[in-house]
Design an enzyme around this catalytic site. Structure first.
Site, short mmCIF file in Angstrom:
data_model
loop_
_atom_site.label_atom_id
_atom_site.label_comp_id
_atom_site.label_asym_id
_atom_site.label_seq_id
_atom_site.Cartn_x
_atom_site.Cartn_y
_atom_site.Cartn_z
N ARG A 15 0.85 -1.20 0.00
CA ARG A 15 0.00 0.00 0.00
C ARG A 15 0.89 1.25 0.00
O ARG A 15 2.09 1.17 0.18
CB ARG A 15 -0.91 0.00 1.24
CG ARG A 15 -2.00 -1.04 1.20
CD ARG A 15 -2.76 -1.15 2.51
NE ARG A 15 -1.91 -1.70 3.57
CZ ARG A 15 -2.28 -1.82 4.85
NH1 ARG A 15 -3.48 -1.45 5.23
NH2 ARG A 15 -1.45 -2.33 5.73
N LYS A 75 2.35 1.80 7.13
CA LYS A 75 2.80 0.99 8.28
C LYS A 75 3.73 1.81 9.18
O LYS A 75 4.25 2.85 8.79
CB LYS A 75 3.55 -0.26 7.79
CG LYS A 75 2.69 -1.22 7.02
CD LYS A 75 1.44 -1.62 7.76
CE LYS A 75 1.68 -2.70 8.79
NZ LYS A 75 0.40 -3.24 9.33
N TYR A 94 -0.23 4.18 10.57
CA TYR A 94 -0.51 3.17 11.61
C TYR A 94 0.76 3.00 12.44
O TYR A 94 1.86 2.88 11.89
CB TYR A 94 -0.85 1.81 10.98
CG TYR A 94 -2.21 1.72 10.34
CD1 TYR A 94 -3.37 1.90 11.09
CD2 TYR A 94 -2.35 1.45 8.98
CE1 TYR A 94 -4.63 1.82 10.50
CE2 TYR A 94 -3.61 1.36 8.38
CZ TYR A 94 -4.74 1.55 9.15
OH TYR A 94 -5.98 1.47 8.57
N HIS A 96 0.57 1.28 16.10
CA HIS A 96 0.39 0.12 17.00
C HIS A 96 1.51 0.05 18.05
O HIS A 96 2.21 -0.95 18.17
CB HIS A 96 0.33 -1.19 16.18
CG HIS A 96 -0.86 -1.24 15.26
ND1 HIS A 96 -2.14 -1.39 15.72
CD2 HIS A 96 -0.95 -1.13 13.91
CE1 HIS A 96 -2.98 -1.38 14.70
NE2 HIS A 96 -2.28 -1.21 13.59
N GLU A 118 -4.69 4.33 14.09
CA GLU A 118 -5.57 3.40 14.80
C GLU A 118 -6.20 3.97 16.06
O GLU A 118 -7.12 3.37 16.60
CB GLU A 118 -4.85 2.07 15.12
CG GLU A 118 -3.77 2.15 16.20
CD GLU A 118 -2.40 2.59 15.66
OE1 GLU A 118 -2.32 2.97 14.49
OE2 GLU A 118 -1.44 2.57 16.45
N ALA A 268 -10.15 -12.72 12.93
CA ALA A 268 -9.78 -12.17 14.25
C ALA A 268 -8.40 -12.62 14.71
O ALA A 268 -8.00 -12.35 15.84
CB ALA A 268 -10.83 -12.56 15.29
N ASP A 270 -5.60 -11.44 14.15
CA ASP A 270 -4.68 -10.37 14.60
C ASP A 270 -4.86 -10.06 16.09
O ASP A 270 -4.04 -9.37 16.68
CB ASP A 270 -4.83 -9.10 13.74
CG ASP A 270 -6.21 -8.50 13.80
OD1 ASP A 270 -7.16 -9.19 14.21
OD2 ASP A 270 -6.35 -7.31 13.45
N1 LIG Z 1 -6.84 -10.44 9.70
C1 LIG Z 1 -6.94 -9.23 9.20
O1 LIG Z 1 -6.29 -8.89 8.22
C2 LIG Z 1 -7.90 -8.24 9.79
C3 LIG Z 1 -8.25 -7.08 9.09
C4 LIG Z 1 -9.18 -6.21 9.65
C5 LIG Z 1 -9.71 -6.49 10.92
N2 LIG Z 1 -9.32 -7.62 11.58
C6 LIG Z 1 -9.85 -8.00 12.90
O2 LIG Z 1 -11.17 -8.47 12.79
C7 LIG Z 1 -11.78 -8.40 14.09
C8 LIG Z 1 -13.17 -7.80 13.97
O3 LIG Z 1 -13.08 -6.43 13.62
P1 LIG Z 1 -14.40 -5.54 13.46
O4 LIG Z 1 -13.93 -4.23 12.93
O5 LIG Z 1 -15.45 -6.28 12.74
O6 LIG Z 1 -14.85 -5.37 14.99
P2 LIG Z 1 -16.30 -4.97 15.49
O7 LIG Z 1 -16.14 -4.46 16.88
O8 LIG Z 1 -17.00 -4.12 14.49
O9 LIG Z 1 -17.11 -6.38 15.55
C9 LIG Z 1 -16.83 -7.38 16.47
C10 LIG Z 1 -18.13 -8.08 16.83
O10 LIG Z 1 -17.83 -9.21 17.65
C11 LIG Z 1 -18.91 -9.35 18.54
N3 LIG Z 1 -18.56 -10.24 19.66
C12 LIG Z 1 -17.74 -9.99 20.72
N4 LIG Z 1 -17.72 -11.05 21.54
C13 LIG Z 1 -18.56 -11.99 21.00
C14 LIG Z 1 -18.97 -13.28 21.40
N5 LIG Z 1 -18.53 -13.83 22.51
N6 LIG Z 1 -19.84 -13.95 20.59
C15 LIG Z 1 -20.27 -13.40 19.45
N7 LIG Z 1 -19.93 -12.16 19.03
C16 LIG Z 1 -19.08 -11.47 19.80
C17 LIG Z 1 -19.22 -7.92 18.98
O11 LIG Z 1 -20.50 -7.81 19.56
C18 LIG Z 1 -19.10 -7.19 17.63
O12 LIG Z 1 -20.35 -7.10 16.96
C19 LIG Z 1 -10.81 -7.57 14.92
O13 LIG Z 1 -10.03 -8.42 15.72
C20 LIG Z 1 -9.95 -6.88 13.89
O14 LIG Z 1 -8.68 -6.51 14.41
C21 LIG Z 1 -8.43 -8.48 11.04
#
Ligand SMILES: NC(=O)c1ccc[n+]([C@@H]2O[C@H](COP(=O)([O-])OP(=O)(O)OC[C@H]3O[C@@H](n4cnc5c(N)ncnc54)[C@H](O)[C@@H]3O)[C@@H](O)[C@H]2O)c1
Length: 361
Positions: A15, A75, A94, A96, A118, A268, A270
């Site tokens: 990026r 980054k 970013y 972190h 962030e 999730a 990360d």
């Molecule tokens: N791997 C990657 O490249 C990448 C990229 C972007 C985001 N992410 C990660 O994805 C994850 C989600 O991000 P987001 O922006 O959607 O967050 P968000 O806060 O919008 O959504 C998370 C959801 O999880 C729900 N939740 C929490 N505990 C729960 C449980 N026990 N049972 C069911 N649902 C539950 C919450 O109520 C919420 O609706 C984060 O960890 C983020 O860092 C990863």
């Protein structure tokens, strides 16, 4: 203001901090933009496009850091880049920092003002510069999941949308936030049967309002998860408890009970991942099989689509870049408490409370 855009040097980062159209917007507002040669190449953006946007092309990162007052990146600065930072620089990227003591100490030593994407907030209490990457990862998840379900990728050999006379795949999305709702939208569009599990009734209501009966919503309990996971062809993990490690909602035993060749895309990851069997993977080796289930656990999924991600990020960052360039960081952050929330390091001190607490600084 003179704004510098160095080429990203972190491993596998394609990026870039500003697109040519963002550069052009800044130039139109009276600023000077200096872009390192080749900075946009990984996102399919050529030096010529930047030059036509009115940017000046510099040959080296050293030249960018030498000339620029405001540095816009993607980054966190790598060790070599940190040595080029000095008092008077404003760094917007970013960072972190909470998990990176070495970088924090270097940024403190530099004397630069460091503003982290962030921790910038929105009036709705969200994190607007993280949201675009969640949207990208969410929309990518069914796409990579569909690929992993193909036989040659180790999957069950089923088509996500099925065909007339053959049922579509069962897609289960754990968490119905930003990632989860975008994943549900794409999986539904691909013709899958989609179920979203969340513990927040408001999140479930929002999904129901948006998708009607097209998406099944289930309140999150261990019993409900155990039942639905067993039936899943593709399980997409997206739960987040802000500031904490992801809860392990899916045990190894549950994974063992899944269909052979089913797929888990644990977005999730990360935050540690929401399945007991998940461990981080990379774009060069994105999957592994555990308990007969294909796992895709890439920690930086948006990196697979750098061009889309660059544009999505720029849409969110540009208003803040314009404010920082137009007013200077002191006035821009005094005028906007949400941008002020992004300030992490000033004049050798950590000024973001969670970072200071996490690192004992
Ligand atoms: N791997 C990657 O490249 C990448 C990229 C972007 C985001 N992410 C990660 O994805 C994850 C989600 O991000 P987001 O922006 O959607 O967050 P968000 O806060 O919008 O959504 C998370 C959801 O999880 C729900 N939740 C929490 N505990 C729960 C449980 N026990 N049972 C069911 N649902 C539950 C919450 O109520 C919420 O609706 C984060 O960890 C983020 O860092 C990863």
């Amino acid at each position: 203001m003179r704004i510098g855009v160095p080429k990203e040097i972190k491993d596998n980062e394609f990026r870039v901090g500003l697109t040519p159209s963002s550069a052009s917007e800044l130039v139109r507002n009276g600023h000077e933009v200096v872009v390192q040669a080749g900075a946009g190449a990984g996102s399919g953006l050529s030096d010529e496009e930047y030059a036509s946007a009115g940017a000046v092309i510099a040959t080296s990162a050293a030249e960018i850091f030498e000339r620029a007052q405001l540095i816009v990146k993607v980054k966190e600065p790598q060790a070599g880049e940190r040595q080029l930072l000095r008092p008077g620089h404003v760094l917007f990227t970013y960072l972190h920092l909470a998990a990176d003591r070495a970088q924090t100490l270097d940024l403190m030593k530099s004397g630069a003002t460091c503003i982290a994407y962030e921790t910038v907030t929105s009036p709705q209490g969200a994190l607007p510069l993280l949201t675009p990457m969640s949207e990208v990862a969410g929309r990518l998840a069914p796409q990579v999941g569909a690929h992993c379900l193909e036989k040659e990728a180790g999957g069950r050999g089923i088509l996500l949308g099925g065909v007339p006379g053959v049922p579509a795949a069962e897609v289960v999305v754990l968490g119905g936030g930003v990632v989860g709702s975008h994943a549900a939208a794409i999986a539904l569009g691909m013709g899958a049967n989609v179920t979203v599990v969340d513990r927040n009734p408001e999140a479930l209501r929002r999904l129901d309002f948006r998708f009607g009966t097209g998406v099944r919503t289930i309140f999150s309990t261990q019993g409900a998860i155990a039942e639905i996971v067993r039936r899943a062809d593709l399980l997409i993990g997206t739960v987040l408890v802000p500031g904490a490690k992801a809860p392990k909602l899916v045990s190894r035993e549950m994974v063992r009970g899944m269909k052979n060749g089913a797929v888990i895309v644990d977005v999730a990851i990360d935050q540690g991942g929401c399945c007991e069997t998940s461990r981080p993977t990379s774009h060069s080796s994105p999957t592994y099989v555990d308990e007969g289930v294909v796992h895709y656990c890439v920690t930086n999924m948006p990196g697979a689509v750098p061009r889309t991600s660059t544009f999505a990020l720029n849409n969110a960052t540009l208003p803040f870049v314009l404010a920082l360039a137009g007013k200077g960081w002191e006035k821009a952050t005094a005028d906007d408490p949400h941008l002020a929330a992004g300030v992490n390091v000033v004049a050798g001190k950590v000024v973001c409370k969670p970072v200071a607490e996490a690192l004992g600084l």
